[in-house]
Design an enzyme around this catalytic site. Structure first.
Site, PDB file in Angstrom:
ATOM      1  N   ARG A  90       0.830  -1.208   0.000  1.00 41.38           N
ATOM      2  CA  ARG A  90       0.000   0.000   0.000  1.00 41.38           C
ATOM      3  C   ARG A  90       0.868   1.263   0.000  1.00 41.38           C
ATOM      4  NH1 ARG A  90      -4.522   0.423   4.525  1.00 41.38           N
ATOM      5  NH2 ARG A  90      -2.755   1.115   5.774  1.00 41.38           N
ATOM      6  N   LYS A 128      -2.816   6.631   1.189  1.00 41.84           N
ATOM      7  CA  LYS A 128      -2.641   7.148   2.550  1.00 41.84           C
ATOM      8  C   LYS A 128      -1.718   8.363   2.547  1.00 41.84           C
ATOM      9  CE  LYS A 128      -2.625   4.988   7.095  1.00 41.84           C
ATOM     10  NZ  LYS A 128      -4.061   4.898   7.377  1.00 41.84           N
ATOM     11  N   GLU A 177     -16.417   6.768   4.379  1.00 38.81           N
ATOM     12  CA  GLU A 177     -15.728   6.202   5.542  1.00 38.81           C
ATOM     13  C   GLU A 177     -15.640   7.243   6.641  1.00 38.81           C
ATOM     14  OE1 GLU A 177     -11.531   5.212   5.256  1.00 38.81           O
ATOM     15  OE2 GLU A 177     -11.248   6.604   3.602  1.00 38.81           O
TER      16      GLU A 177
HETATM   17  C1  LIG Z   1      -5.114   4.115   7.559  1.00 38.57           C
HETATM   18  C2  LIG Z   1      -6.538   4.420   7.221  1.00 38.57           C
HETATM   19  C3  LIG Z   1      -7.572   3.483   7.435  1.00 38.57           C
HETATM   20  C4  LIG Z   1      -7.346   2.161   8.113  1.00 38.57           C
HETATM   21  O1  LIG Z   1      -6.535   1.297   7.381  1.00 38.57           O
HETATM   22  P1  LIG Z   1      -5.870   0.047   8.114  1.00 38.57           P
HETATM   23  O2  LIG Z   1      -5.016  -0.574   7.052  1.00 38.57           O
HETATM   24  O3  LIG Z   1      -6.958  -0.860   8.536  1.00 38.57           O
HETATM   25  O4  LIG Z   1      -5.101   0.576   9.255  1.00 38.57           O
HETATM   26  C5  LIG Z   1      -8.845   3.829   7.037  1.00 38.57           C
HETATM   27  N1  LIG Z   1      -9.117   5.019   6.476  1.00 38.57           N
HETATM   28  C6  LIG Z   1      -8.161   5.954   6.258  1.00 38.57           C
HETATM   29  C7  LIG Z   1      -8.529   7.234   5.631  1.00 38.57           C
HETATM   30  C8  LIG Z   1      -6.838   5.678   6.627  1.00 38.57           C
HETATM   31  O5  LIG Z   1      -5.902   6.589   6.413  1.00 38.57           O
END
Ligand SMILES: *Cc1c(COP(=O)(O)O)cnc(C)c1O
Length: 373
Positions: free
Chosen positions: A112, A215, A251
């Site tokens: 990722r 991210k 989300e």
């Molecule tokens: C990091 C993140 C998540 C959660 O991802 P995980 O891989 O489960 O830690 C969800 N939403 C956003 C916007 C994020 O930055």
């Protein structure tokens, strides 16, 4: 643990290795733990012994170096400061019952991060380099890996930034890939308790063809005012709707959303502007095993009034059960007694049992940290 201490030698990177205590029976090498109140740690930054840094220059990553320095010397025209060339990861290491240190789904986070880098034109960190960096920095901070059974874990924060100077809008020609680690307690101090969310209609955290699916720090900056507004009104956080139509659930600010329907199905939004959560991906696998017929699909906001349970999921909290969602002047309530739902609880218990080695690691999600001796 025996008392026969031995000093570990430097590894091939010539790195300092903590005083280690070989156990009876050989095999595991354990380190005297830091003197911390493990069971009462907050989720926040704390200083550990080392962070690790790799520099990218002339088209290649260097060998990397551990440092005790908590600060960075940065060019005033670095692209991370001016044009948002920055992305990060968040993952956790756990000490299992047998005393082994394991990292949860390290490969997924590595891939990722590479995708995030590529999307904002930074050199991707190769998967092997990512894993090596995480192992090296954990080994250098062994005494901060929380002991099994304390409820705490070692939070790992990799980050890539453009450090080369540019004032014209262009990608940098130099980068830093850094990994810091710190012991953390649960994300919410109140523990595994349902929280209330507020649906935000006046702020977008990400655009459909933007960078919501990677991210990058900018997404957090964009969503901050919605989170702070929700918190000031007494909610735990904001829940975002899709940017295009404001009709579907996207989300939560730092976590994915899922729900359990009346007929016990696990549903989670399909959307191009949400971050593909590795926790969610794991829960989908476990939900499948539990017969919950998981489904990724657009979730119309009106459907929140039909759900039996709801939750947010991410590395920090694993699952945060949702007790209620406020949408305009209506409120969908999932928990009347302040207790989390049965299915959220079962999923949480199963995932955390795997992370701690208390349940079989049947999908090979755990990556044991090789000891440097
Ligand atoms: C990091 C993140 C998540 C959660 O991802 P995980 O891989 O489960 O830690 C969800 N939403 C956003 C916007 C994020 O930055």
């Amino acid at each position: 643990m025996t008392k026969s201490a031995s000093i570990g030698s430097a590894n091939r990177y010539n790195e300092p290795v903590e005083k280690s205590f070989p156990q009876d029976g050989g095999g595991e090498v354990r380190v005297a733990k830091a003197n911390l109140d493990w069971a009462n740690l907050a989720f926040g930054y704390s200083k550990t012994d080392y962070n690790i840094r790799y520099f990218w220059k002339n088209g290649a990553w260097d060998q990397g170096r551990l440092t005790q320095d908590e600060t960075l010397d940065l060019h005033i025209a670095a692209t991370c400061l001016h044009y948002g060339q920055e992305c990060f990861e968040g993952l956790k290491a756990f000490e299992t019952r047998s005393g082994e240190t394991v990292v949860f789904r390290l490969d997924e986070n590595a891939r990722r991060l590479a995708r995030s880098c590529e999307k904002i034109h930074m050199p991707p960190v190769p998967e092997e380099l990512f894993c090596e960096a995480v192992y090296r920095v954990i080994n250098a901070n062994r005494r901060f890996v929380p002991p099994y059974g304390t409820g705490a874990s070692l939070y790992i924060r990799p980050i890539v930034i453009g450090t080369g100077p540019q004032i014209g809008v262009r990608p940098a020609t130099e980068y830093i890939f850094m990994v810091l680690v710190m012991p953390v307690g649960p994300y919410f101090k109140t523990g595994f308790k349902p929280v209330s969310l507020l649906i935000e209609e006046n702020v977008d955290r990400a655009a459909p063809l933007g960078v919501g699916d990677v991210k990058v720090g900018g997404n957090y900056a964009a969503g901050l005012r919605a989170s702070l507004d929700a918190k000031s009104k007494g909610y735990a956080d904001a829940l975002f709707l899709d940017t295009r139509e404001k009709k579907y659930i996207d989300e939560c600010a730092p976590a994915n959303f899922f729900a359990i329907t009346k007929d016990d199905q696990y549903v989670t939004p399909h959307s191009e502007s949400i971050l593909p959560s590795i926790t969610n991906k794991s829960l989908i696998t476990l939900a499948e095993d539990m017969g919950l017929r998981p489904q990724r699909r657009p979730i119309p906001v009106e459907e929140i009034f039909e759900f039996k349970e709801a939750g947010c999921c991410g590395t920090a909290a694993v699952i945060t059960p949702v007790g209620s969602i406020t949408y305009r002047d209506r409120k969908a309530v999932y928990s009347k007694d302040g207790q989390p739902g049965k299915i959220c609880t079962a999923l949480y218990n199963e995932l955390t049992a795997i992370q701690l080695g208390d349940a079989p690691d049947r999908y090979r999600w755990l990556f044991p940290v090789p000891q440097t001796k």
